[in-house]
Design a protein around this motif. Structure first.
Motif, short mmCIF file in Angstrom:
data_model
loop_
_atom_site.label_atom_id
_atom_site.label_comp_id
_atom_site.label_asym_id
_atom_site.label_seq_id
_atom_site.Cartn_x
_atom_site.Cartn_y
_atom_site.Cartn_z
N PRO A 241 -19.08 6.72 -7.15
CA PRO A 241 -17.88 7.24 -6.49
C PRO A 241 -17.61 8.68 -6.87
CG PRO A 241 -17.30 5.73 -8.27
CD PRO A 241 -18.78 5.62 -8.09
N GLY A 242 -17.12 9.43 -5.88
CA GLY A 242 -16.76 10.81 -6.12
C GLY A 242 -17.91 11.80 -5.99
N ARG A 243 -19.12 11.31 -5.85
CA ARG A 243 -20.26 12.20 -5.69
C ARG A 243 -20.58 12.37 -4.22
NH1 ARG A 243 -25.16 10.70 -9.63
NH2 ARG A 243 -25.84 12.72 -8.78
N PRO A 244 -20.63 13.59 -3.69
CA PRO A 244 -20.93 13.78 -2.27
C PRO A 244 -22.35 13.35 -1.95
CG PRO A 244 -20.95 15.89 -3.42
CD PRO A 244 -20.44 14.88 -4.40
N VAL A 245 -22.53 12.84 -0.75
CA VAL A 245 -23.85 12.42 -0.28
C VAL A 245 -24.33 13.42 0.77
CG1 VAL A 245 -25.19 10.64 0.91
CG2 VAL A 245 -23.38 9.98 -0.73
N ILE A 246 -25.41 14.10 0.45
CA ILE A 246 -26.00 15.06 1.37
C ILE A 246 -27.22 14.39 2.00
CG2 ILE A 246 -27.10 17.31 1.60
CD1 ILE A 246 -25.44 18.23 -0.78
N GLY A 247 -27.23 14.30 3.32
CA GLY A 247 -28.24 13.51 4.00
C GLY A 247 -29.22 14.33 4.80
N PHE A 248 -30.38 13.73 5.03
CA PHE A 248 -31.44 14.31 5.86
C PHE A 248 -32.03 13.15 6.66
CE2 PHE A 248 -35.94 14.93 6.60
CZ PHE A 248 -36.06 16.23 7.04
N VAL A 249 -32.06 13.28 7.99
CA VAL A 249 -32.61 12.23 8.84
C VAL A 249 -33.72 12.83 9.69
CG1 VAL A 249 -32.14 10.56 10.68
CG2 VAL A 249 -30.39 11.03 8.95
N GLY A 250 -34.93 12.31 9.55
CA GLY A 250 -36.02 12.82 10.36
C GLY A 250 -37.37 12.67 9.70
N ARG A 251 -38.37 13.21 10.35
CA ARG A 251 -39.73 13.18 9.83
C ARG A 251 -39.84 14.12 8.64
NH1 ARG A 251 -42.88 15.78 12.90
NH2 ARG A 251 -44.84 14.80 12.27
N ILE A 252 -40.54 13.66 7.62
CA ILE A 252 -40.78 14.51 6.46
C ILE A 252 -42.06 15.29 6.74
CG2 ILE A 252 -41.00 14.61 3.94
CD1 ILE A 252 -39.65 11.90 3.81
N ALA A 253 -41.90 16.33 7.54
CA ALA A 253 -43.00 17.19 7.96
C ALA A 253 -42.54 18.64 7.85
CB ALA A 253 -43.43 16.86 9.39
N HIS A 254 -43.49 19.56 7.82
CA HIS A 254 -43.18 20.95 7.52
C HIS A 254 -42.10 21.53 8.42
CE1 HIS A 254 -43.88 25.09 6.22
NE2 HIS A 254 -43.88 25.43 7.49
N GLU A 255 -42.21 21.27 9.74
CA GLU A 255 -41.29 21.91 10.67
C GLU A 255 -39.85 21.42 10.53
OE1 GLU A 255 -43.12 18.41 12.93
OE2 GLU A 255 -43.78 19.94 11.51
N LYS A 256 -39.65 20.29 9.83
CA LYS A 256 -38.30 19.76 9.63
C LYS A 256 -37.61 20.34 8.40
CE LYS A 256 -38.37 17.13 13.24
NZ LYS A 256 -37.48 17.41 14.41
N GLY A 257 -38.31 21.17 7.64
CA GLY A 257 -37.67 21.90 6.56
C GLY A 257 -37.37 21.13 5.30
N TRP A 258 -38.14 20.07 5.02
CA TRP A 258 -37.90 19.30 3.79
C TRP A 258 -38.06 20.18 2.54
CZ3 TRP A 258 -41.58 19.31 0.10
CH2 TRP A 258 -42.92 19.57 0.49
N GLN A 259 -38.81 21.30 2.66
CA GLN A 259 -39.05 22.17 1.51
C GLN A 259 -37.77 22.74 0.94
OE1 GLN A 259 -40.09 22.48 4.63
NE2 GLN A 259 -42.24 23.06 4.78
N HIS A 260 -36.70 22.75 1.73
CA HIS A 260 -35.44 23.32 1.26
C HIS A 260 -34.59 22.32 0.45
CE1 HIS A 260 -36.08 26.89 3.69
NE2 HIS A 260 -36.29 26.13 4.74
N LEU A 261 -34.96 21.05 0.48
CA LEU A 261 -34.09 20.04 -0.13
C LEU A 261 -34.01 20.17 -1.64
CD1 LEU A 261 -35.01 16.86 1.97
CD2 LEU A 261 -33.13 18.47 2.31
N VAL A 262 -35.14 20.29 -2.31
CA VAL A 262 -35.11 20.38 -3.77
C VAL A 262 -34.48 21.68 -4.25
CG1 VAL A 262 -36.59 20.57 -5.82
CG2 VAL A 262 -36.98 18.74 -4.15
N PRO A 263 -34.84 22.85 -3.69
CA PRO A 263 -34.13 24.07 -4.11
C PRO A 263 -32.63 23.99 -3.89
CG PRO A 263 -36.12 24.65 -2.91
CD PRO A 263 -35.95 23.17 -2.78
N LEU A 264 -32.22 23.36 -2.80
CA LEU A 264 -30.78 23.22 -2.54
C LEU A 264 -30.13 22.31 -3.56
CD1 LEU A 264 -28.58 24.11 -0.53
CD2 LEU A 264 -29.05 22.02 0.77
N ALA A 265 -30.82 21.21 -3.91
CA ALA A 265 -30.28 20.29 -4.91
C ALA A 265 -30.09 20.98 -6.25
CB ALA A 265 -31.21 19.09 -5.05
N ARG A 266 -31.02 21.85 -6.63
CA ARG A 266 -30.90 22.57 -7.90
C ARG A 266 -29.71 23.53 -7.88
NH1 ARG A 266 -36.32 25.28 -9.54
NH2 ARG A 266 -35.23 25.39 -11.55
N ARG A 267 -29.50 24.17 -6.73
CA ARG A 267 -28.39 25.12 -6.63
C ARG A 267 -27.03 24.41 -6.66
NH1 ARG A 267 -29.30 29.99 -2.80
NH2 ARG A 267 -31.45 30.62 -3.18
#
Length: 428
Positions: A241-267
């Motif tokens: 509880p109290g922790r925001p949930v940031i979601g991603f729905v789609g194919r885990i492929a280059h054009e969908k931008g999954w590469q940004h998820l881990v850098p964003l999580a660190r920030r």
């Protein structure tokens, strides 16, 4: 004012209209598992399935020829008037991060073209080909139409001429663009998902003819979170509880931008977010490795394939739905998030500039700008009620523009013009 004819009234020689639908991708929702090496299921598959079933309910008989994967029956009667046929020539099991199995779509091309020799006895009235940005469906369109002796309608789910860039290399990109030019010029009618794509394609071909029509993907605006799926998303979210949930729905492929998820999580570590990744793809293992290498395993959940009917349950627990794609023809995942009342933080690329850009421009940031994406997520986290209200306010327009009735009317007009060239464009 001319009103489009209901699909069921489009008849040939006193019988129901017959459509041969050719697509490498289709959503086989009778299965509980989806082998990612054959196809990491995404929006195009779901849209074509919805389209086929909706037209079947309106009295259009259809035969869908698609690639499929091992374990599926060669023929499947989905419902009255809708039969699915799996066509795929044998290929070696060589995986690729870019194209699932190496040679999968060429194998579908060869098997489908061969199948058309027998299908011509069915006497289809129209061939409807769905192009995904690769050259094989585009090459197939005129060949299949000639084989069965019927005109064809072409839907550009992705268009090289309008700026879609795959990871397949420059040579294949040029070949796909050349095939797209040929396929468009020979088509009876051409469908694009957005006005922007239609305009760019017409400019590339130096034509402004009446064969181009915008028919957006139509969305399921009725399904609500049910809590009866294979995963308890509500329980997972409630466990922290109290922790925001940031979601991603789609194919885990280059054009969908999954590469940004881990850098964003660190920030965003000061916000203590949890990341919910809904989907699968050929590069899932690379995302999992990045999560592990940066010590974020406890902050991420990757669901893998889930039935599309479970997606509303996932969207319902998200504080923000991320769409960090390098390219989106329409951005169905973003629209589905808004339908669920979930704010979106997305790069302003492709069709998102038209869809989310017209409905909720406050939710877009410049393409590829991770700083701006981080700032948008923080802005939403600081005032979630405001952004939830913006999402809710967009729902009526989404239902009107992307609901089933509007799409069926437009598609009916396209089919009628393909069957009766020179009949003019319907105005409603």
């Amino acid at each position: 004012m001319n009103r489009p004819t209901p699909v069921g009234e489009l008849r040939r020689e006193g019988r129901q209209l017959r459509i041969l639908r050719l697509t490498p991708w289709y959503y086989h929702d009778q299965v509980d598992a989806w082998p990612v090496e054959y196809d990491s299921m995404g929006g195009m598959q779901i849209q074509i399935t919805r389209l086929s079933r909706t037209l079947a309910a309106h009295g259009v008989r259809q035969l869908v020829v698609t690639a499929g994967f091992p374990g599926l029956p060669r023929y499947h009667r989905d419902r009255d008037g809708l039969t699915i046929r799996v066509a795929r020539a044998p290929i070696p099991p060589i995986r690729s991060e870019l194209t699932c199995l190496v040679g999968l779509i060429p194998a579908w091309f060869a098997a489908t073209l061969t199948a058309c020799l027998g299908i011509r006895r069915w006497k289809p009235d129209l061939v409807h080909v769905h192009a995904d940005g690769s050259m094989w469906p585009l090459l197939l369109a005129p060949l299949a139409a000639r084989t069965v002796g019927a005109p064809y309608v072409l839907t550009l789910h992705c268009s090289c001429l309008a700026g879609y860039l795959s990871d397949a290399g420059r040579l294949r990109q040029r070949l796909a663009a050349a095939a797209e030019r040929i396929a468009i010029r020979r088509a009876a009618q051409v469908i694009t998902l957005t006005e922007g794509t239609g305009r760019l394609v017409a400019e590339a071909l130096d034509t402004g003819d009446e064969r181009f029509t915008v028919v957006p993907d139509f969305l399921d605006t009725e399904t609500k979170p049910a809590g009866t799926g294979r995963f308890d998303f509500a329980g997972w979210a409630a466990a922290a509880p109290g922790r925001p949930v940031i979601g991603f729905v789609g194919r885990i492929a280059h054009e969908k931008g999954w590469q940004h998820l881990v850098p964003l999580a660190r920030r965003l570590r000061d916000l203590r977010p949890r990341f919910l990744v809904v989907g699968d793809g050929p590069q899932r293992h690379r995302l999992a490795e990045a999560i592990h290498d940066h010590g974020l395993t406890d902050d991420f959940l990757i669901t893998g394939f889930i039935p599309n009917t479970d997606v509303p349950d996932a969207l319902a627990v998200m504080s923000t739905a991320l769409v960090p794609s390098a390219y989106e023809e329409l951005g169905g995942a973003a629209l589905e998030a808004l339908i669920a009342g979930t704010p979106v933080a997305a790069f302003g690329v492709g069709g998102l500039l038209t869809t989310v850009g017209e409905l909720c421009p406050q939710m877009l940031v410049p393409a590829g700008d991770l700083d701006a994406l981080e700032a948008k997520v923080r802005e939403i986290a600081a005032d979630p009620r405001h952004f939830a209200d913006l999402a809710a306010a967009a729902r009526p327009a989404i239902e009107e523009r992307y609901g089933t009735p509007a799409a069926v009317r437009e598609l009916t007009a396209v089919y009628r013009r393909a069957l009766h060239p020179g009949s003019g464009r319907d105005r409603a």
